[in-house]
Design an enzyme around this catalytic site. Structure first.
Site, PDB file in Angstrom:
ATOM      1  N   LYS A 149      -4.128 -30.869  19.649  1.00 25.69           N
ATOM      2  CA  LYS A 149      -4.985 -31.104  20.819  1.00 25.69           C
ATOM      3  C   LYS A 149      -6.434 -31.043  20.337  1.00 25.69           C
ATOM      4  O   LYS A 149      -7.149 -30.050  20.555  1.00 25.69           O
ATOM      5  CB  LYS A 149      -4.688 -30.060  21.903  1.00 25.69           C
TER       6      LYS A 149
HETATM    7  N1  PXG Z   1      -0.594 -35.304  27.017  1.00 21.20           N
HETATM    8  C1  PXG Z   1      -1.910 -35.359  26.756  1.00 21.20           C
HETATM    9  C2  PXG Z   1      -2.437 -36.440  25.891  1.00 21.20           C
HETATM   10  C3  PXG Z   1      -2.756 -34.371  27.281  1.00 21.20           C
HETATM   11  O1  PXG Z   1      -4.069 -34.405  27.027  1.00 21.20           O
HETATM   12  C4  PXG Z   1      -0.843 -33.362  28.385  1.00 21.20           C
HETATM   13  C5  PXG Z   1      -0.056 -34.341  27.802  1.00 21.20           C
HETATM   14  C6  PXG Z   1      -0.202 -32.296  29.214  1.00 21.20           C
HETATM   15  O2  PXG Z   1      -0.222 -31.084  28.484  1.00 21.20           O
HETATM   16  P1  PXG Z   1      -0.196 -29.674  29.222  1.00 21.20           P
HETATM   17  O3  PXG Z   1      -0.208 -28.679  28.117  1.00 21.20           O
HETATM   18  O4  PXG Z   1      -1.431 -29.629  30.090  1.00 21.20           O
HETATM   19  O5  PXG Z   1       1.029 -29.640  30.008  1.00 21.20           O
HETATM   20  C7  PXG Z   1      -2.230 -33.350  28.105  1.00 21.20           C
HETATM   21  C8  PXG Z   1      -3.148 -32.308  28.652  1.00 21.20           C
HETATM   22  C9  PXG Z   1      -7.568 -34.724  32.275  1.00 21.20           C
HETATM   23  C10 PXG Z   1      -7.131 -33.895  31.116  1.00 21.20           C
HETATM   24  O6  PXG Z   1      -8.763 -34.673  32.607  1.00 21.20           O
HETATM   25  C11 PXG Z   1      -5.789 -33.758  30.847  1.00 21.20           C
HETATM   26  C12 PXG Z   1      -5.372 -32.988  29.762  1.00 21.20           C
HETATM   27  C13 PXG Z   1      -6.305 -32.398  28.996  1.00 21.20           C
HETATM   28  C14 PXG Z   1      -7.643 -32.549  29.277  1.00 21.20           C
HETATM   29  C15 PXG Z   1      -8.073 -33.289  30.340  1.00 21.20           C
HETATM   30  O7  PXG Z   1      -6.733 -35.415  32.858  1.00 21.20           O
HETATM   31  N2  PXG Z   1      -4.026 -32.916  29.599  1.00 21.20           N
END
Ligand code: PXG
Length: 289
Positions: A149
């Site tokens: 990430k």
């Molecule tokens: N895939 C990606 C590419 C992400 O960035 C998720 C899946 C879901 O992961 P979690 O751990 O949250 O279940 C993410 C995380 C936004 C935003 O503004 C979204 C994420 C991170 C930062 C900003 O939509 N999602």
């Protein structure tokens, strides 16, 4: 608002980092997005573990113990009175020079911002969301594994621009093989014949904390789970589909590229998983108070 930077809290106006920080110059760093529900930081340990794995993957040695970072998250919520909200954690390689060499960076920095969160309207959870497949492909695991990430989110941002230009809030990204990877900021699942199916990590995706929690919910509900290679064919023929993410939680997906998925409404197993997930978020975390 008070923002945590490297061991101290600063007023929002005074929370600043150097223009020579490699996080800014090169996207050389990591981040997390963490939810707080009723004074409970959901899956804080899993988020901190993901930071540790991401750090290892980019050869960034973390100078802090997990407990120390956890305490800073709790303190950031307390100071800002965040009982329900969102925490953004940012770790950078630190201050370097105008060259790529990470060895010229000093110490890594950690920033923790605890804030309120803007949620999707309740109608999204009832009516579902429509997705579009975008031309931008998910970064190959051979280039920069999306499991990291990292602070370089241009791949997701390009996909988001393509989706927004077509009038969609979220989109589907395929990987360089044409297999289903994930959405721009969410993971994707389908239900087929009672089974929960989602792309495996080698398909180029972030291993979402919500993805893992949803798989946990499925196990608890006795729903079989399969992590595998998927193509759009699996979405066209799915009985139900949904996406998961810390902000989104579990959102039904009712159409892809103008094609209806399943009944075109939130499916029964999706509804069950969302209900279970919303129970879990209040029981599985680290208390702020
Ligand atoms: N895939 C990606 C590419 C992400 O960035 C998720 C899946 C879901 O992961 P979690 O751990 O949250 O279940 C993410 C995380 C936004 C935003 O503004 C979204 C994420 C991170 C930062 C900003 O939509 N999602």
């Amino acid at each position: 608002m008070e923002v945590y930077i490297d061991g101290k809290f600063y007023r929002k106006e005074d929370a600043k980092i150097s223009v020579f920080d490699h996080g800014l110059l090169y996207g050389d760093g990591l981040f997390e997005g963490i939810r707080v529900y009723d004074n409970c930081i959901f899956k804080l340990d899993a988020h901190l573990e993901r930071i540790e794995y991401s750090a290892k993957a980019i050869a960034l040695e973390l100078p802090w113990k997990r407990e120390e970072i956890a305490r800073a998250h709790i303190e950031a919520c307390r100071r800002n009175g965040i009982e329900n909200g969102y925490i953004r954690t940012v770790i950078t390689r630190g201050v370097g020079d105008l060259g790529l060499n990470p060895n010229n960076c000093g110490n890594p920095s950690i920033i923790i911002i605890a804030d309120k969160i803007k949620l999707y309207p309740p109608s999204v959870y009832e009516d579902g969301m429509k997705l579009i497949t975008v031309p931008t492909r998910r970064t190959s695991v051979a280039a920069l594994p999306p499991m990291v990430k990292s602070l370089n989110y241009l791949n997701s941002i390009l996909a988001k621009i393509e989706a927004l230009n077509c009038g969609f809030d979220e989109c589907l990204l395929l990987n360089d093989q044409g297999h289903v990877a994930e959405c721009s900021g969410d993971n994707i699942f389908v239900i087929h014949k009672g089974k929960l199916i989602t792309p495996m990590s080698a398909s180029s995706l972030l291993l979402g904390i919500t993805r893992a929690a949803t798989i946990e919910c499925a196990h608890e509900l006795g729903i079989p789970v399969l992590e595998t290679t998927m193509t759009r064919y699996d979405l066209w023929n799915a009985d139900e589909a949904f996406l998961t993410g810390s902000a989104a939680e579990v959102v039904p997906v009712v159409a892809l590229d103008g094609r209806k998925i399943g009944s075109g409404k939130c499916g029964p197993l999706t509804a069950k998983l969302l209900e279970r997930f919303r129970q879990k978020v209040r029981t599985d975390g680290t208390m702020v108070k």
